[in-house]
Design a protein around this motif. Structure first.
Motif, mmCIF file in Angstrom:
data_model
loop_
_atom_site.group_PDB
_atom_site.id
_atom_site.type_symbol
_atom_site.label_atom_id
_atom_site.label_comp_id
_atom_site.label_asym_id
_atom_site.label_seq_id
_atom_site.Cartn_x
_atom_site.Cartn_y
_atom_site.Cartn_z
ATOM 1 N N ALA A 117 0.802 -1.432 0.080
ATOM 2 C CA ALA A 117 -0.080 -0.100 0.020
ATOM 3 C C ALA A 117 0.870 0.978 0.137
ATOM 4 O O ALA A 117 0.512 2.382 -0.702
ATOM 5 C CB ALA A 117 -0.987 0.084 1.151
ATOM 6 N N PRO A 118 1.796 1.301 0.773
ATOM 7 C CA PRO A 118 2.703 2.584 0.801
ATOM 8 C C PRO A 118 3.041 2.909 -0.688
ATOM 9 O O PRO A 118 3.606 4.031 -0.951
ATOM 10 C CB PRO A 118 3.759 2.118 1.627
ATOM 11 C CG PRO A 118 3.340 1.178 2.733
ATOM 12 C CD PRO A 118 2.285 0.362 1.830
ATOM 13 N N LEU A 119 3.551 1.968 -1.420
ATOM 14 C CA LEU A 119 4.216 2.120 -2.883
ATOM 15 C C LEU A 119 3.187 2.995 -3.773
ATOM 16 O O LEU A 119 3.591 3.666 -4.713
ATOM 17 C CB LEU A 119 4.474 0.633 -3.431
ATOM 18 C CG LEU A 119 5.670 0.175 -2.499
ATOM 19 C CD1 LEU A 119 5.592 -1.422 -3.486
ATOM 20 C CD2 LEU A 119 6.576 0.707 -2.549
ATOM 21 N N VAL A 120 1.844 2.829 -3.401
ATOM 22 C CA VAL A 120 0.854 3.419 -4.179
ATOM 23 C C VAL A 120 0.028 4.701 -3.592
ATOM 24 O O VAL A 120 -0.944 5.399 -4.076
ATOM 25 C CB VAL A 120 -0.300 2.493 -4.730
ATOM 26 C CG1 VAL A 120 0.444 1.440 -5.462
ATOM 27 C CG2 VAL A 120 -1.079 2.147 -3.663
ATOM 28 N N ALA A 121 0.727 5.029 -2.551
ATOM 29 C CA ALA A 121 0.329 6.337 -1.347
ATOM 30 C C ALA A 121 0.206 7.565 -2.556
ATOM 31 O O ALA A 121 -0.996 8.301 -2.232
ATOM 32 C CB ALA A 121 1.011 6.461 -0.204
ATOM 33 N N ASN A 122 0.805 8.073 -3.150
ATOM 34 C CA ASN A 122 0.872 9.070 -4.249
ATOM 35 C C ASN A 122 -0.283 9.306 -5.017
ATOM 36 O O ASN A 122 -0.983 10.322 -5.304
ATOM 37 C CB ASN A 122 2.183 9.107 -4.907
ATOM 38 C CG ASN A 122 3.386 9.568 -4.224
ATOM 39 O OD1 ASN A 122 3.543 10.205 -3.258
ATOM 40 N ND2 ASN A 122 4.587 9.015 -4.541
ATOM 41 N N SER A 123 -0.885 7.929 -5.304
ATOM 42 C CA SER A 123 -2.033 7.906 -6.169
ATOM 43 C C SER A 123 -3.382 8.292 -5.481
ATOM 44 O O SER A 123 -4.431 8.831 -6.061
ATOM 45 C CB SER A 123 -2.361 6.461 -6.845
ATOM 46 O OG SER A 123 -1.353 6.217 -7.427
ATOM 47 N N ALA A 124 -3.347 8.517 -4.032
ATOM 48 C CA ALA A 124 -4.378 8.962 -3.229
ATOM 49 C C ALA A 124 -4.206 10.001 -2.547
ATOM 50 O O ALA A 124 -4.760 10.399 -1.734
ATOM 51 C CB ALA A 124 -4.484 7.741 -2.238
#
Length: 206
Positions: A117-124
């Motif tokens: 999940a932390p790897l896609v944090a920028n998308s949110a």
């Protein structure tokens, strides 16, 4: 005589597996929102409790009545003998074991999602970073994924049944169907149009 595998509703539920990745991606997306404020195990338990426990409880106690779709359900009194035999295969000890296996698999998948999940944090980043609300939505998305896992798993158990075994099954009574199954949705006389039923029968019998 048409095979019980020609029942369109069986294949419609199996096709529901195609939506599984969509709900898992949504769950991953919401898990990436905000900064964790609870211990890892507690966040995982919260999401798993929302996403797994209601469906698992249903499948173990009163399995989902598979002759239902998108908020409508075929009236039990309108079921054919073959359809009542199919329900016998849904409400078995084997299916309960499969439900438990699917739940364990879901927990493992949730752990993998939490890890990345932390790897896609920028998308949110465009969303309000309210972790508690995000965990609730992650749980609901995970509930959707489990719905489209548990139901197809129980249906696939029906599809692998051999014809000899199926022929020897005693159809469930109307009273047992109402007592033993969770029937969700408005009850109607017919779900799948007759033309579509005919097409399924041609494809499965050929």
């Amino acid at each position: 005589m048409h095979s019980f595998r020609s029942e369109p509703i069986l294949w419609i539920h199996v096709a529901g597996l195609a939506t599984l990745p969509v709900f898992l991606v949504l769950c991953l997306f919401f898990l990436s929102v905000g900064e964790p404020f609870l211990p890892v195990w507690m966040e995982l338990f919260l999401v798993a409790a929302i996403g797994i426990l209601p469906l698992l409880w249903m499948q173990l106690r009163r399995p989902f009545y598979i002759f239902a779709l998108l908020g409508i359900a075929l009236k039990p009194e309108n079921l054919t003998e073959r359809q009542r035999k199919i329900l016998c295969l849904i409400n078995t000890k084997v299916n309960r074991i499969l439900a438990l296996v699917a739940a364990v698999l879901s927990v493992w998948v949730l752990w993998q999602l939490y890890q990345i999940a932390p790897l896609v944090a920028n998308s949110a980043k465009f969303l309000p970073q309210w972790r508690s609300v995000a965990l609730l939505f992650a749980g609901l998305a995970f509930l959707g994924s489990n719905l489209f896992l548990q139901i197809p798993v129980s249906v696939m158990r029906v599809l692998v049944t051999n014809d000899t075994e199926f022929a020897g099954i005693e159809p469930l009574s109307l009273e047992k169907i109402k007592q033993d199954f969770t029937i969700l949705g408005v009850r109607v006389n017919q779900i799948v149009p007759r033309l579509l039923e005919s097409l399924f029968r041609i494809n499965t019998d050929s």
